[in-house]
Scaffold this motif. Structure first.
Motif, PDB file in Angstrom:
ATOM      1  N   LYS A 397      44.409  30.086  19.636  1.00 13.30           N
ATOM      2  CA  LYS A 397      44.433  30.616  18.271  1.00 13.30           C
ATOM      3  C   LYS A 397      43.650  31.927  18.183  1.00 13.30           C
ATOM      4  N   ALA A 398      43.659  32.690  19.278  1.00 15.55           N
ATOM      5  CA  ALA A 398      42.955  33.975  19.337  1.00 15.55           C
ATOM      6  C   ALA A 398      43.687  34.873  20.320  1.00 15.55           C
ATOM      7  N   LEU A 399      43.536  36.174  20.120  1.00 18.71           N
ATOM      8  CA  LEU A 399      44.185  37.138  21.011  1.00 18.71           C
ATOM      9  C   LEU A 399      43.309  37.550  22.178  1.00 18.71           C
ATOM     10  N   TYR A 400      42.005  37.464  22.018  1.00 24.23           N
ATOM     11  CA  TYR A 400      41.078  37.919  23.056  1.00 24.23           C
ATOM     12  C   TYR A 400      40.306  36.730  23.594  1.00 24.23           C
ATOM     13  N   THR A 401      40.128  36.711  24.901  1.00 24.25           N
ATOM     14  CA  THR A 401      39.338  35.653  25.519  1.00 24.25           C
ATOM     15  C   THR A 401      38.471  36.261  26.612  1.00 24.25           C
ATOM     16  N   PHE A 402      37.354  35.644  26.827  1.00 21.36           N
ATOM     17  CA  PHE A 402      36.435  36.122  27.865  1.00 21.36           C
ATOM     18  C   PHE A 402      36.206  35.042  28.920  1.00 21.36           C
ATOM     19  N   GLU A 403      37.105  34.043  28.901  1.00 20.80           N
ATOM     20  CA  GLU A 403      37.144  33.008  29.926  1.00 20.80           C
ATOM     21  C   GLU A 403      38.532  33.033  30.543  1.00 20.80           C
ATOM     22  N   ASN A 404      38.598  33.223  31.845  1.00 23.44           N
ATOM     23  CA  ASN A 404      39.890  33.313  32.520  1.00 23.44           C
ATOM     24  C   ASN A 404      40.548  31.939  32.591  1.00 23.44           C
ATOM     25  N   ASP A 405      41.832  31.885  32.291  1.00 19.17           N
ATOM     26  CA  ASP A 405      42.508  30.592  32.253  1.00 19.17           C
ATOM     27  C   ASP A 405      42.895  30.067  33.627  1.00 19.17           C
ATOM     28  N   THR A 406      42.634  30.827  34.682  1.00 15.95           N
ATOM     29  CA  THR A 406      42.903  30.341  36.037  1.00 15.95           C
ATOM     30  C   THR A 406      41.627  30.179  36.850  1.00 15.95           C
ATOM     31  N   GLY A 407      40.476  30.188  36.184  1.00 17.10           N
ATOM     32  CA  GLY A 407      39.205  30.034  36.868  1.00 17.10           C
ATOM     33  C   GLY A 407      38.375  31.299  36.793  1.00 17.10           C
ATOM     34  N   PRO A 408      37.062  31.198  37.067  1.00 16.83           N
ATOM     35  CA  PRO A 408      36.163  32.356  36.948  1.00 16.83           C
ATOM     36  C   PRO A 408      36.661  33.548  37.761  1.00 16.83           C
ATOM     37  N   ASP A 409      36.643  34.712  37.138  1.00 18.40           N
ATOM     38  CA  ASP A 409      37.142  35.933  37.794  1.00 18.40           C
ATOM     39  C   ASP A 409      36.446  37.115  37.143  1.00 18.40           C
TER      40      ASP A 409
END
Length: 466
Positions: A397-409
């Motif tokens: 429910k947001a356009l920006y994220t600071f957590e990668n959805d495939t693991g820390p990167d």
């Protein structure tokens, strides 16, 4: 003046010119020596600037559209779910070592991307990170696998396992272990045989950038000051420099040396949720919005109301649901260009999380490639010019994220890698060159070996010494 008979290519996947040419040059004696005696510069990658297909583009002098390879995984056809991994079988054109082998030159390859599954070469081949494990057939000839088992103790690492995790100590240990194993194999091969062409690619630099960039770079939004990993990247560059020096000790003065990377690296600010944006803008419709973040593949898409959907990764790929092409397409063929123009304009004017223009670049495949083969994306997207990655999952429910959805990167790719060429006949005196293309590498090396350049190659033969 006769041409040297041999070439040694040392590929450093993701090596950043800013680190090698500027920040760390005085600490890399072997690389600096090649720069001082030869020519060097930033090398412009392909679009997309990613390992697959960049190394294949470099070694074939074909663009991704001609290869029909737009990333690690590509649409197998215009169905909605069939995807295929772009391994060696995806490449249908000859690469540099194929051409040299046909000309009777002995070749050696260690870890070059897209060499698995293995095929025969005029020499020796050890396949790449796409190999599932060392139980697979990863060498040509088969007997080379038994040789490696004697040279290397324990499991032979094809890649760094779980390099997108929080176990940084284990990642670092495996990066060094993999590099030590691969360079051991390189040294053993060069000690026992003379090759006309030898190429190795180290994947450790790519893996260490993605896992440790925030510890090194004070400008990274997640920088960790005074971390015990603050020098992890610099220390690894120095280790690789030592390995390069050991290879240089095994070649003669008739060997051209090329140190090259397929793309660079930069700090990753965050991720832009492409499919969330497409939902928000009315291009993508789900039958039910998920309560928690999940892959779009796990969601039920209402294709009767969906005009576009996207994929995540270091760059974005956007596909249109075209009538007569996709099984339930609703975008009329004569509306495709108008819809692409509309979406491009919106993406290029996107703000970042602070409200400033992000600087996104959007590409039409037919505008950047000489040919468009396979089920290509309808648009390729560099969010924030690669300062942001594309996030394909939905449910935030947001356009920006600071957590990668495939693991820390920590890092994204950058459009420019490195190019350092030392030809013992010509020297170069440390001349800097600022316009080398990834497509120029293969034709230039063929020319230096006094071999014909196939007319199908799209790069130019570069005279780097004038």
């Amino acid at each position: 003046m006769s041409s040297p008979q041999r070439i040694l290519i040392i590929g450093l996947d993701c090596a950043a010119p800013e680190l090698i040419f500027d920040a760390w040059r005085n600490h890399l004696s072997a690389i600096a020596g090649l720069m001082q005696r030869g020519v060097y510069g930033r090398l412009e990658s392909c679009i997309p600037a990613i390992t697959v297909p960049a190394w294949a583009c470099m070694m074939s002098s074909r663009d991704p559209g001609q290869l029909g390879i737009y990333g690690f995984r590509n649409r197998a056809d215009y169905s909605y779910t069939r995807m295929i991994t772009a391994n060696a079988r995806a490449i249908t054109v000859p690469r540099l070592w194929d051409l040299l082998g046909r000309a009777g030159k002995r070749v050696g390859l260690v870890g070059v991307p897209q060499t698995y599954p293995v095929s025969s070469v005029n020499g020796d081949l050890v396949s790449c990170f796409l190999t599932p494990n060392d139980r697979a057939q990863f060498t040509y000839p088969l007997s080379l696998k038994q040789d490696i088992a004697r040279w290397v103790h324990g499991e032979f690492l094809m890649d760094v396992p779980n390099f997108r995790s929080d176990n940084k100590s284990a990642i670092l240990q495996d990066i060094y272990r993999m590099a030590d194993q691969h360079f051991t194999v390189c040294k053993r091969l060069l000690e026992r045989k003379r090759y006309d062409f030898f190429m190795t690619v180290d994947m450790g630099i790519d893996r260490i950038h993605h896992a440790f960039w925030k510890y090194m770079d004070p400008r990274h939004p997640k920088h960790v000051p005074e971390s015990p990993f603050a020098h992890a990247i610099y220390d690894y560059y120095r280790f690789i420099d030592e390995q390069i020096a050991s290879l240089l000790n095994l070649i003669d003065d008739r060997t051209i040396v090329l140190v090259v990377s397929d793309h660079g690296a930069k700090a990753m600010i965050g991720g832009f949720c492409l499919n969330e944006w497409l939902i928000q803008e009315g291009y993508l419709a789900l039958e039910e919005y998920p309560e928690t973040p999940r892959s779009l593949d796990e969601c039920r898409i209402d294709w009767t109301r969906t005009r576009a959907w996207g994929a995540g990764g270091y760059y974005g790929r956007l596909f249109l649901n075209v009538a007569g092409r996709e099984p339930e397409g609703i975008v009329a063929a004569d509306e495709v260009d108008l819809l692409r123009d509309e979406i491009m304009a919106k993406l290029e004017s996107l703000p970042d999380h602070t409200g400033r223009i992000m600087g996104t670049r959007v590409f039409r495949p037919e505008a950047i490639y000489r040919e468009v083969r396979g089920a290509a994306p309808d648009l390729l997207v560099y969010f924030g010019d690669l300062n942001w990655r594309s996030v394909g999952s939905v449910g935030r429910k947001a356009l920006y994220t600071f957590e990668n959805d495939t693991g820390p990167d920590d890092a994204n790719h950058a459009q420019h890698g490195i190019f350092i060429l030392y030809d013992p006949r010509r020297g170069g005196g440390g001349r800097y060159i600022d316009d080398i293309s990834i497509y120029d590498v293969a034709p230039t090396l063929l020319h230096l070996l006094d071999l014909d350049v196939p007319p199908e190659m799209i790069g130019k033969v570069r005279d780097l010494w004038v």
